[in-house]
Design a protein around this motif. Structure first.
Motif, PDB file in Angstrom:
ATOM      1  N   VAL A  81       0.831  -1.216  -0.005  1.00 43.43           N
ATOM      2  CA  VAL A  81      -0.073  -0.151   0.094  1.00 43.43           C
ATOM      3  C   VAL A  81       0.822   1.315  -0.038  1.00 43.43           C
ATOM      4  O   VAL A  81       2.125   1.209   0.273  1.00 43.43           O
ATOM      5  CB  VAL A  81      -0.932   0.015   1.225  1.00 43.43           C
ATOM      6  CG1 VAL A  81      -1.955  -0.967   1.275  1.00 43.43           C
ATOM      7  CG2 VAL A  81      -0.124   0.092   2.463  1.00 43.43           C
ATOM      8  N   LYS A  82       0.415   2.379  -0.230  1.00 45.36           N
ATOM      9  CA  LYS A  82       0.731   3.755  -0.121  1.00 45.36           C
ATOM     10  C   LYS A  82       1.432   3.652   1.282  1.00 45.36           C
ATOM     11  O   LYS A  82       0.637   3.548   2.128  1.00 45.36           O
ATOM     12  CB  LYS A  82      -0.049   4.674  -0.363  1.00 45.36           C
ATOM     13  CG  LYS A  82       0.713   5.931  -0.458  1.00 45.36           C
ATOM     14  CD  LYS A  82      -0.304   7.231  -1.019  1.00 45.36           C
ATOM     15  CE  LYS A  82       0.372   8.697  -1.067  1.00 45.36           C
ATOM     16  NZ  LYS A  82      -0.715   9.396  -1.642  1.00 45.36           N
ATOM     17  N   VAL A 126      -7.908  -2.813  -6.240  1.00 48.45           N
ATOM     18  CA  VAL A 126      -6.581  -3.307  -6.290  1.00 48.45           C
ATOM     19  C   VAL A 126      -5.732  -3.389  -7.858  1.00 48.45           C
ATOM     20  O   VAL A 126      -6.711  -3.534  -8.821  1.00 48.45           O
ATOM     21  CB  VAL A 126      -6.933  -4.876  -6.146  1.00 48.45           C
ATOM     22  CG1 VAL A 126      -5.731  -5.602  -5.970  1.00 48.45           C
ATOM     23  CG2 VAL A 126      -7.527  -5.007  -4.836  1.00 48.45           C
ATOM     24  N   GLY A 127      -4.857  -2.882  -7.576  1.00 55.24           N
ATOM     25  CA  GLY A 127      -3.824  -2.577  -8.969  1.00 55.24           C
ATOM     26  C   GLY A 127      -3.040  -3.856  -9.204  1.00 55.24           C
ATOM     27  O   GLY A 127      -2.377  -4.358  -8.294  1.00 55.24           O
ATOM     28  N   GLU A 185     -12.741  -4.086  -6.492  1.00 56.04           N
ATOM     29  CA  GLU A 185     -12.525  -3.985  -7.935  1.00 56.04           C
ATOM     30  C   GLU A 185     -11.113  -4.044  -8.206  1.00 56.04           C
ATOM     31  O   GLU A 185     -10.366  -3.705  -7.621  1.00 56.04           O
ATOM     32  CB  GLU A 185     -12.842  -2.414  -8.143  1.00 56.04           C
ATOM     33  CG  GLU A 185     -12.726  -2.060  -9.702  1.00 56.04           C
ATOM     34  CD  GLU A 185     -13.235  -0.615  -9.765  1.00 56.04           C
ATOM     35  OE1 GLU A 185     -12.802  -0.051 -10.982  1.00 56.04           O
ATOM     36  OE2 GLU A 185     -13.454   0.538  -8.686  1.00 56.04           O
ATOM     37  N   VAL A 186     -10.938  -4.513  -9.326  1.00 54.20           N
ATOM     38  CA  VAL A 186      -9.624  -4.826 -10.173  1.00 54.20           C
ATOM     39  C   VAL A 186      -9.345  -4.065 -11.281  1.00 54.20           C
ATOM     40  O   VAL A 186      -9.991  -3.828 -12.006  1.00 54.20           O
ATOM     41  CB  VAL A 186      -9.334  -6.306 -10.325  1.00 54.20           C
ATOM     42  CG1 VAL A 186      -8.032  -6.626 -11.140  1.00 54.20           C
ATOM     43  CG2 VAL A 186      -9.660  -7.235  -9.139  1.00 54.20           C
ATOM     44  N   ARG A 209      -5.945   6.197  -7.245  1.00 52.00           N
ATOM     45  CA  ARG A 209      -6.627   5.508  -8.058  1.00 52.00           C
ATOM     46  C   ARG A 209      -6.758   4.058  -7.938  1.00 52.00           C
ATOM     47  O   ARG A 209      -7.840   3.394  -8.480  1.00 52.00           O
ATOM     48  CB  ARG A 209      -6.363   6.000  -9.663  1.00 52.00           C
ATOM     49  CG  ARG A 209      -6.552   7.340 -10.023  1.00 52.00           C
ATOM     50  CD  ARG A 209      -6.132   7.516 -11.522  1.00 52.00           C
ATOM     51  NE  ARG A 209      -4.545   7.672 -11.685  1.00 52.00           N
ATOM     52  CZ  ARG A 209      -3.947   6.682 -12.258  1.00 52.00           C
ATOM     53  NH1 ARG A 209      -4.524   5.639 -12.892  1.00 52.00           N
ATOM     54  NH2 ARG A 209      -2.664   6.779 -12.452  1.00 52.00           N
ATOM     55  N   ILE A 210      -6.112   3.630  -7.121  1.00 56.30           N
ATOM     56  CA  ILE A 210      -6.058   2.308  -6.638  1.00 56.30           C
ATOM     57  C   ILE A 210      -5.633   2.292  -5.060  1.00 56.30           C
ATOM     58  O   ILE A 210      -5.178   3.248  -4.511  1.00 56.30           O
ATOM     59  CB  ILE A 210      -5.142   1.237  -7.200  1.00 56.30           C
ATOM     60  CG1 ILE A 210      -3.755   1.724  -7.359  1.00 56.30           C
ATOM     61  CG2 ILE A 210      -5.705   1.134  -8.771  1.00 56.30           C
ATOM     62  CD1 ILE A 210      -2.949   0.425  -7.689  1.00 56.30           C
ATOM     63  N   ASP A 211      -5.987   1.214  -4.296  1.00 57.66           N
ATOM     64  CA  ASP A 211      -5.907   1.426  -2.880  1.00 57.66           C
ATOM     65  C   ASP A 211      -4.716   0.447  -2.405  1.00 57.66           C
ATOM     66  O   ASP A 211      -3.925   0.610  -1.325  1.00 57.66           O
ATOM     67  CB  ASP A 211      -7.209   1.001  -2.026  1.00 57.66           C
ATOM     68  CG  ASP A 211      -8.318   1.729  -2.315  1.00 57.66           C
ATOM     69  OD1 ASP A 211      -8.192   2.931  -2.064  1.00 57.66           O
ATOM     70  OD2 ASP A 211      -9.304   1.253  -2.795  1.00 57.66           O
TER      71      ASP A 211
END
Length: 311
Positions: free
Chosen positions: A158-159, A180-181, A208-209, A226-228
Motif C-alpha cells: 500500500v501507499k 486493487v492494482g 474492484e480490479v 486511483r487504486i488502494d
C-alpha cells in the motif's frame, strides 16, 4: 481489460521499483528511460564451468547447435531490469539463466518480450525456454512445463502511511470495497478473478480490479489514489518498499508459488535444466546469486520439474 493503461511520464521514474511474478515490461526503451538503480557488482556467474553430466542430458541437436532461444521478460529488480540506463539486463533471473547456460555449455540467444506473449510463444516454437518470474500454477501446468529455481509468490503493498488494511493482508475479504492494482496476465489476475465471490459471501461490497500494462503505471496509480493496494510478488514488493522513491509499504505474503524456467509441455530440455540448477545449488553459486540480489528467503533445496502448485 479494465484499467489497462499506458505509462505516464511520472511512471517512468518508478519503473525499476516493481517486479512481478510473471509480468514485466519487455521494452528496453521504457525501462532505460527510468535510469534504473545501480546493479550489485558481485559476479557469481564468472566462476561457473561446464558440467559434462548435466550437458549430456541435452538433446543431441541442442548440443550440436550450442544455442537456445530464450524469451525474457525484463521489468524491474530484483528479477530483471536495466540498471542505470544500460541496455544490458541484470537481475536474479538473468544471473541464474546465465549460470545454467554455462553449466550446460551452451549460449542463450536472449529476446526481450512482454510477459503475456512468452508462454504462448513457447507452444508455437518461437522460444525454447522462457523467463519472467513465472509462477507455477495448476492452470499453467496444463500447457507448460517448469523447472523450478526459486520460491516466490503473491503479496500486497500500500501507499506508505496507509494503515487502513492493518499490518498484513492475509484474507481477500480485506480487499472488499477497495480497488486493487495488478498487471495483465499474471497469477494475481487469476487469483482475484477466481475468488471474486468472497465479498458477496461475506456480505460486503466486491473489490474492484484495475489491470495495468506497465509496472510504473501501477505504482503511479497507487500514489495518485486511483487504486488502494497493489498485488504483486513477494520479492518485488519487498524490494520496492525498501526504495525511498516508491513510498510504499509491504503488507506481507499471501500465497507462495514456485518460480521456474518455462517450456512447452513435453520439452526434452527440462531434465538438463533441472540438473544444471541442482549443480548450482550444490556448488554454492545459487546461494551467492540470491545473496547478491537479496532473495535468500526464497531459496529452494532442489529443483523440481513441474511440481504441483503450492496448496
Amino acid at each position: 481489460m479494465p484499467g489497462r493503461t499506458r505509462p505516464f511520464v511520472a511512471a517512468a521514474a518508478l519503473l525499476p521499483l516493481l517486479a512481478l511474478t510473471g509480468c514485466g515490461s519487455g521494452d528496453p526503451a521504457e525501462a532505460t528511460a527510468a535510469g534504473g538503480s545501480p546493479a550489485p557488482t558481485a559476479d557469481p556467474v564468472a566462476a561457473v564451468h561446464k558440467v559434462d553430466s548435466a550437458a549430456a542430458l541435452l538433446p543431441a541437436d541442442v548440443r550440436s547447435a550450442g544455442t537456445l532461444r530464450i524469451g525474457s521478460s525484463v521489468g524491474a529488480p530484483p528479477s530483471a531490469y536495466y540498471p542505470n540506463g544500460s541496455r544490458t539486463p541484470q537481475g536474479q533471473d538473468i544471473d541464474i539463466a546465465s549460470a545454467v547456460a554455462k553449466v550446460l555449455g551452451i549460449k542463450l540467444e536472449r529476446q526481450d518480450a512482454s510477459f503475456e506473449t512468452i508462454l504462448p510463444a513457447l507452444g508455437s516454437g518461437k522460444y525454447d525456454v522462457g523467463t519472467g518470474n513465472f509462477g507455477v500454477t495448476t492452470e499453467r501446468l496444463k500447457t507448460i512445463d517448469f523447472v523450478t529455481y526459486i520460491d516466490d509468490g503473491q503479496g500486497f503493498a500500500v501507499k506508505q502511511g496507509d494503515t487502513s488494511f492493518g499490518k498484513k493482508i492475509t484474507d481477500l475479504t480485506q480487499l472488499c470495497g477497495r480497488t486493487v492494482g495488478i498487471n495483465a496476465g499474471t497469477t494475481f489476475e487469476a487469483t482475484l478473478a477466481a475468488q471474486k465471490g468472497v465479498c458477496a459471501k461475506a456480505g460486503k461490497k466486491p473489490y474492484e480490479v484495475k489491470v495495468y500494462s506497465e509496472n510504473g503505471a501501477t505504482i503511479t496509480a497507487l500514489q495518485q489514489g486511483r487504486i488502494d493496494v497493489i498485488m504483486s510478488t513477494i520479492n518485488g514488493l519487498r524490494y520496492q518498499a525498501a526504495q525511498p522513491a516508491a513510498h510504499t509499504a509491504f503488507l506481507g505474503e499471501y500465497h507462495r508459488l514456485d518460480v521456474g524456467f518455462a517450456f512447452k509441455k513435453g520439452s526434452k530440455l527440462t531434465k538438463a535444466f533441472q540438473a544444471a540448477v541442482n549443480e548450482l545449488i550444490k556448488n554454492g553459486t545459487y546461494d551467492r546469486i540470491l545473496k547478491k540480489w537479496g532473495t535468500t528467503g526464497s531459496a529452494i533445496d532442489s529443483s523440481r520439474i513441474s511440481p504441483p502448485e503450492h496448496a
